[in-house]
Design a protein around this motif. Structure first.
Motif, PDB file in Angstrom:
ATOM      1  N   ILE A  12       0.866  -1.182   0.000  1.00 40.05           N
ATOM      2  CA  ILE A  12       0.000   0.000   0.000  1.00 40.05           C
ATOM      3  C   ILE A  12       0.903   1.233   0.000  1.00 40.05           C
ATOM      4  O   ILE A  12       1.750   1.379   0.875  1.00 40.05           O
ATOM      5  N   ILE A  13       0.717   2.077  -0.998  1.00 34.37           N
ATOM      6  CA  ILE A  13       1.551   3.287  -1.089  1.00 34.37           C
ATOM      7  C   ILE A  13       0.750   4.561  -0.811  1.00 34.37           C
ATOM      8  O   ILE A  13       1.327   5.618  -0.595  1.00 34.37           O
ATOM      9  N   ALA A  14      -0.586   4.448  -0.823  1.00 36.66           N
ATOM     10  CA  ALA A  14      -1.433   5.601  -0.529  1.00 36.66           C
ATOM     11  C   ALA A  14      -2.854   5.113  -0.298  1.00 36.66           C
ATOM     12  O   ALA A  14      -3.232   4.046  -0.791  1.00 36.66           O
ATOM     13  N   THR A  15      -3.612   5.900   0.455  1.00 37.96           N
ATOM     14  CA  THR A  15      -5.017   5.573   0.668  1.00 37.96           C
ATOM     15  C   THR A  15      -5.849   6.836   0.517  1.00 37.96           C
ATOM     16  O   THR A  15      -5.349   7.948   0.658  1.00 37.96           O
ATOM     17  N   SER A  16      -7.114   6.629   0.238  1.00 35.85           N
ATOM     18  CA  SER A  16      -8.055   7.744   0.203  1.00 35.85           C
ATOM     19  C   SER A  16      -9.449   7.232   0.528  1.00 35.85           C
ATOM     20  O   SER A  16      -9.781   6.075   0.259  1.00 35.85           O
ATOM     21  N   THR A  17     -10.225   8.109   1.114  1.00 35.71           N
ATOM     22  CA  THR A  17     -11.637   7.848   1.376  1.00 35.71           C
ATOM     23  C   THR A  17     -12.400   9.081   0.924  1.00 35.71           C
ATOM     24  O   THR A  17     -11.991  10.205   1.223  1.00 35.71           O
ATOM     25  N   THR A  18     -13.490   8.870   0.207  1.00 34.01           N
ATOM     26  CA  THR A  18     -14.279   9.985  -0.312  1.00 34.01           C
ATOM     27  C   THR A  18     -15.686   9.952   0.268  1.00 34.01           C
ATOM     28  O   THR A  18     -16.339   8.907   0.260  1.00 34.01           O
ATOM     29  N   PHE A  19     -16.125  11.109   0.755  1.00 31.31           N
ATOM     30  CA  PHE A  19     -17.499  11.290   1.203  1.00 31.31           C
ATOM     31  C   PHE A  19     -18.161  12.200   0.177  1.00 31.31           C
ATOM     32  O   PHE A  19     -17.671  13.299  -0.080  1.00 31.31           O
ATOM     33  N   ARG A  20     -19.266  11.736  -0.423  1.00 25.72           N
ATOM     34  CA  ARG A  20     -19.892  12.467  -1.525  1.00 25.72           C
ATOM     35  C   ARG A  20     -21.305  12.898  -1.159  1.00 25.72           C
ATOM     36  O   ARG A  20     -22.098  12.110  -0.655  1.00 25.72           O
ATOM     37  N   SER A  21     -21.600  14.164  -1.448  1.00 27.12           N
ATOM     38  CA  SER A  21     -22.962  14.692  -1.363  1.00 27.12           C
ATOM     39  C   SER A  21     -23.379  15.061  -2.778  1.00 27.12           C
ATOM     40  O   SER A  21     -22.556  15.557  -3.560  1.00 27.12           O
ATOM     41  N   THR A  22     -24.643  14.821  -3.109  1.00 29.30           N
ATOM     42  CA  THR A  22     -25.111  15.105  -4.468  1.00 29.30           C
ATOM     43  C   THR A  22     -26.374  15.964  -4.443  1.00 29.30           C
ATOM     44  O   THR A  22     -27.136  15.964  -3.484  1.00 29.30           O
ATOM     45  N   TYR A  23     -26.535  16.697  -5.537  1.00 31.34           N
ATOM     46  CA  TYR A  23     -27.721  17.522  -5.748  1.00 31.34           C
ATOM     47  C   TYR A  23     -28.033  17.488  -7.241  1.00 31.34           C
ATOM     48  O   TYR A  23     -27.172  17.788  -8.068  1.00 31.34           O
ATOM     49  N   HIS A  24     -29.262  17.129  -7.570  1.00 33.90           N
ATOM     50  CA  HIS A  24     -29.658  17.069  -8.984  1.00 33.90           C
ATOM     51  C   HIS A  24     -30.381  18.357  -9.364  1.00 33.90           C
ATOM     52  O   HIS A  24     -31.227  18.845  -8.631  1.00 33.90           O
ATOM     53  N   TRP A  30     -24.798  17.614  -9.358  1.00 30.10           N
ATOM     54  CA  TRP A  30     -23.639  18.230  -8.728  1.00 30.10           C
ATOM     55  C   TRP A  30     -23.142  17.259  -7.674  1.00 30.10           C
ATOM     56  O   TRP A  30     -23.925  16.722  -6.892  1.00 30.10           O
ATOM     57  N   CYS A  31     -21.848  17.037  -7.635  1.00 29.67           N
ATOM     58  CA  CYS A  31     -21.241  16.145  -6.659  1.00 29.67           C
ATOM     59  C   CYS A  31     -20.180  16.929  -5.896  1.00 29.67           C
ATOM     60  O   CYS A  31     -19.266  17.476  -6.498  1.00 29.67           O
ATOM     61  N   LEU A  32     -20.333  16.988  -4.579  1.00 28.09           N
ATOM     62  CA  LEU A  32     -19.327  17.611  -3.728  1.00 28.09           C
ATOM     63  C   LEU A  32     -18.615  16.490  -2.997  1.00 28.09           C
ATOM     64  O   LEU A  32     -19.223  15.756  -2.221  1.00 28.09           O
ATOM     65  N   ASP A  33     -17.336  16.336  -3.289  1.00 29.77           N
ATOM     66  CA  ASP A  33     -16.525  15.283  -2.679  1.00 29.77           C
ATOM     67  C   ASP A  33     -15.603  15.865  -1.624  1.00 29.77           C
ATOM     68  O   ASP A  33     -14.928  16.871  -1.863  1.00 29.77           O
ATOM     69  N   GLU A  34     -15.594  15.241  -0.459  1.00 23.43           N
ATOM     70  CA  GLU A  34     -14.618  15.519   0.584  1.00 23.43           C
ATOM     71  C   GLU A  34     -13.679  14.324   0.589  1.00 23.43           C
ATOM     72  O   GLU A  34     -14.086  13.209   0.913  1.00 23.43           O
ATOM     73  N   ASN A  35     -12.443  14.536   0.164  1.00 20.08           N
ATOM     74  CA  ASN A  35     -11.468  13.458  -0.015  1.00 20.08           C
ATOM     75  C   ASN A  35     -10.445  13.476   1.106  1.00 20.08           C
ATOM     76  O   ASN A  35      -9.751  14.464   1.305  1.00 20.08           O
ATOM     77  N   HIS A  36     -10.361  12.366   1.827  1.00 23.55           N
ATOM     78  CA  HIS A  36      -9.395  12.217   2.917  1.00 23.55           C
ATOM     79  C   HIS A  36      -8.250  11.347   2.422  1.00 23.55           C
ATOM     80  O   HIS A  36      -8.465  10.175   2.070  1.00 23.55           O
ATOM     81  N   PHE A  37      -7.056  11.931   2.392  1.00 22.57           N
ATOM     82  CA  PHE A  37      -5.848  11.212   2.003  1.00 22.57           C
ATOM     83  C   PHE A  37      -5.021  10.957   3.257  1.00 22.57           C
ATOM     84  O   PHE A  37      -5.430  11.307   4.366  1.00 22.57           O
ATOM     85  N   ASP A  38      -3.860  10.372   3.094  1.00 20.90           N
ATOM     86  CA  ASP A  38      -3.032  10.039   4.252  1.00 20.90           C
ATOM     87  C   ASP A  38      -2.655  11.261   5.082  1.00 20.90           C
ATOM     88  O   ASP A  38      -2.621  11.192   6.309  1.00 20.90           O
ATOM     89  N   ASN A  39      -2.361  12.389   4.430  1.00 16.29           N
ATOM     90  CA  ASN A  39      -1.866  13.559   5.155  1.00 16.29           C
ATOM     91  C   ASN A  39      -2.610  14.854   4.863  1.00 16.29           C
ATOM     92  O   ASN A  39      -2.140  15.927   5.233  1.00 16.29           O
ATOM     93  N   HIS A  40      -3.721  14.781   4.172  1.00 15.74           N
ATOM     94  CA  HIS A  40      -4.501  15.996   3.951  1.00 15.74           C
ATOM     95  C   HIS A  40      -5.918  15.649   3.504  1.00 15.74           C
ATOM     96  O   HIS A  40      -6.223  14.512   3.179  1.00 15.74           O
ATOM     97  N   VAL A  41      -6.750  16.668   3.519  1.00 19.20           N
ATOM     98  CA  VAL A  41      -8.134  16.568   3.041  1.00 19.20           C
ATOM     99  C   VAL A  41      -8.298  17.604   1.945  1.00 19.20           C
ATOM    100  O   VAL A  41      -7.807  18.720   2.060  1.00 19.20           O
ATOM    101  N   ASP A  42      -8.972  17.231   0.849  1.00 14.07           N
ATOM    102  CA  ASP A  42      -9.308  18.238  -0.155  1.00 14.07           C
ATOM    103  C   ASP A  42     -10.762  18.077  -0.569  1.00 14.07           C
ATOM    104  O   ASP A  42     -11.446  17.135  -0.173  1.00 14.07           O
ATOM    105  N   TYR A  43     -11.234  19.047  -1.336  1.00 15.64           N
ATOM    106  CA  TYR A  43     -12.629  19.081  -1.758  1.00 15.64           C
ATOM    107  C   TYR A  43     -12.667  19.231  -3.273  1.00 15.64           C
ATOM    108  O   TYR A  43     -11.821  19.892  -3.866  1.00 15.64           O
TER     109      TYR A  43
END
Length: 86
Positions: A12-24, A30-43
């Motif tokens: 394993i060299i990297a991991t990510s988890t995505t939490f997605r909210s949607t609106y039609h 529209w998809c808003l993703d909150e992405n959690h990586f090993d050392n940061h979070v982005d949107y």
């Protein structure tokens, strides 16, 4: 295995988890993703069209502008995960 790679040789060299909210809306979802990586979070905001429509891009730009969001092309998620530790 089928591809000549033994799972025990992989690491394993990297991991990510995505939490997605949607609106039609009128043109798609529209998809808003909150992405959690090993050392940061982005949107990330994605706009997935139901079908091509000539007014969809202008609508997309207007919604972003109305919410004070600047359009920036995102690097692929796997690249962002790989560089999360740096």
């Amino acid at each position: 295995s089928e591809f000549g790679v033994d799972a025990q040789d992989c690491a394993i060299i990297a991991t990510s988890t995505t939490f997605r909210s949607t609106y039609h809306d009128l043109f798609g979802t529209w998809c808003l993703d909150e992405n959690h990586f090993d050392n940061h979070v982005d949107y990330e905001i994605e706009y997935e069209l139901d079908a091509f429509h000539k007014d969809a891009y202008e609508h997309y730009c207007n919604v972003l502008e109305a919410h004070g969001i600047q359009h920036n092309k995102a690097k692929p998620k796997f690249i962002r995960a790989l560089y999360s530790g740096q």
